[in-house]
Design a protein around this motif. Structure first.
Motif, PDB file in Angstrom:
ATOM      1  N   VAL A 180      57.803 -10.094  76.459  1.00 27.84           N
ATOM      2  CA  VAL A 180      56.572 -10.796  76.842  1.00 27.84           C
ATOM      3  C   VAL A 180      56.435 -10.824  78.358  1.00 27.84           C
ATOM      4  CG1 VAL A 180      55.428 -13.065  76.827  1.00 27.84           C
ATOM      5  CG2 VAL A 180      56.456 -12.153  74.728  1.00 27.84           C
ATOM      6  N   TRP A 181      57.483 -11.152  79.066  1.00 30.39           N
ATOM      7  CA  TRP A 181      57.444 -11.207  80.536  1.00 30.39           C
ATOM      8  C   TRP A 181      57.115  -9.844  81.123  1.00 30.39           C
ATOM      9  CZ3 TRP A 181      61.068  -9.077  84.081  1.00 30.39           C
ATOM     10  CH2 TRP A 181      60.843  -9.459  85.419  1.00 30.39           C
ATOM     11  N   THR A 223      62.807 -11.211  73.063  1.00 33.31           N
ATOM     12  CA  THR A 223      61.380 -11.509  72.906  1.00 33.31           C
ATOM     13  C   THR A 223      60.793 -11.995  74.221  1.00 33.31           C
ATOM     14  OG1 THR A 223      61.791 -12.106  70.599  1.00 33.31           O
ATOM     15  CG2 THR A 223      59.718 -12.848  71.554  1.00 33.31           C
ATOM     16  N   ALA A 224      61.474 -12.889  74.890  1.00 37.41           N
ATOM     17  CA  ALA A 224      60.996 -13.400  76.183  1.00 37.41           C
ATOM     18  C   ALA A 224      60.921 -12.278  77.205  1.00 37.41           C
ATOM     19  CB  ALA A 224      61.914 -14.513  76.672  1.00 37.41           C
ATOM     20  N   SER A 230      55.569  -7.342  79.626  1.00 39.88           N
ATOM     21  CA  SER A 230      54.223  -6.906  79.293  1.00 39.88           C
ATOM     22  C   SER A 230      53.184  -7.622  80.146  1.00 39.88           C
ATOM     23  CB  SER A 230      53.917  -7.133  77.813  1.00 39.88           C
ATOM     24  OG  SER A 230      53.888  -8.512  77.519  1.00 39.88           O
ATOM     25  N   LYS A 231      53.397  -8.860  80.533  1.00 40.56           N
ATOM     26  CA  LYS A 231      52.475  -9.598  81.410  1.00 40.56           C
ATOM     27  C   LYS A 231      52.569  -9.077  82.830  1.00 40.56           C
ATOM     28  CE  LYS A 231      51.951 -13.759  78.870  1.00 40.56           C
ATOM     29  NZ  LYS A 231      51.412 -15.070  78.967  1.00 40.56           N
ATOM     30  N   GLU A 261      50.519  -5.761  83.407  1.00 39.71           N
ATOM     31  CA  GLU A 261      49.056  -5.805  83.259  1.00 39.71           C
ATOM     32  C   GLU A 261      48.336  -5.609  84.581  1.00 39.71           C
ATOM     33  OE1 GLU A 261      47.953  -9.437  81.346  1.00 39.71           O
ATOM     34  OE2 GLU A 261      48.855  -8.846  79.460  1.00 39.71           O
TER      35      GLU A 261
END
Length: 144
Positions: free
Chosen positions: A134-135, A130-131, A137-138, A141
């Motif tokens: 998230v990392w 999960t981490a 996907s950020k 951006e």
């Protein structure tokens, strides 16, 4: 009309013959409890309660109990198996094998040293993935 009394006579004689040779259930029940069950109880006491669920230890004793009930049924001209035998074995199972698993081995939780890694490892991998998502996907951006 002579046929009716003859049939009645055959019916009466057949009933008398059947009653004279039929299984004496009371005697059969008493004998399997006092001969077979007592011998089984002595054998099971010799095995010890800790090993009652170990099929390798009890199979011989259980086989002797089964053979004993069959031999007594044969001697008393009773059918085997019958209702009394079914009730007898249900009572034996309730007394001796009620805590045994169907496979013959007592089921229990593994030690904590084995159990904890199987719980903690998937939780950590889930959190890590999960981490990572998230990392990632950020980070992507700003690249658009």
């Amino acid at each position: 009309m002579a046929l009716l009394p003859r049939r009645f006579l055959c019916f009466v004689l057949a009933q008398h013959f059947i009653a004279a040779t039929a299984c004496q259930e009371a005697d059969y029940g008493w004998m399997i409890r006092h001969y077979c069950l007592q011998q089984f109880q002595r054998s099971m006491d010799g095995i010890g309660q800790r090993l009652w669920c170990d099929w390798d230890e009890t199979v011989g004793t259980y086989g002797e109990l089964t053979n004993c009930t069959a031999l007594i049924a044969e001697r008393l001209d009773c059918y085997w198996p019958n209702r009394l035998v079914d009730e007898f074995f249900v009572a034996v199972h309730k007394q001796y094998f009620r805590n045994c698993s169907p496979s013959g081995r007592a089921l229990h939780d593994p030690p904590n040293g084995v159990l904890c890694p199987f719980i903690v490892l998937p939780v950590l991998v889930t959190l890590l993935m999960t981490a990572l998502v998230v990392w990632r996907s950020k980070r992507s951006e700003g690249i658009v």
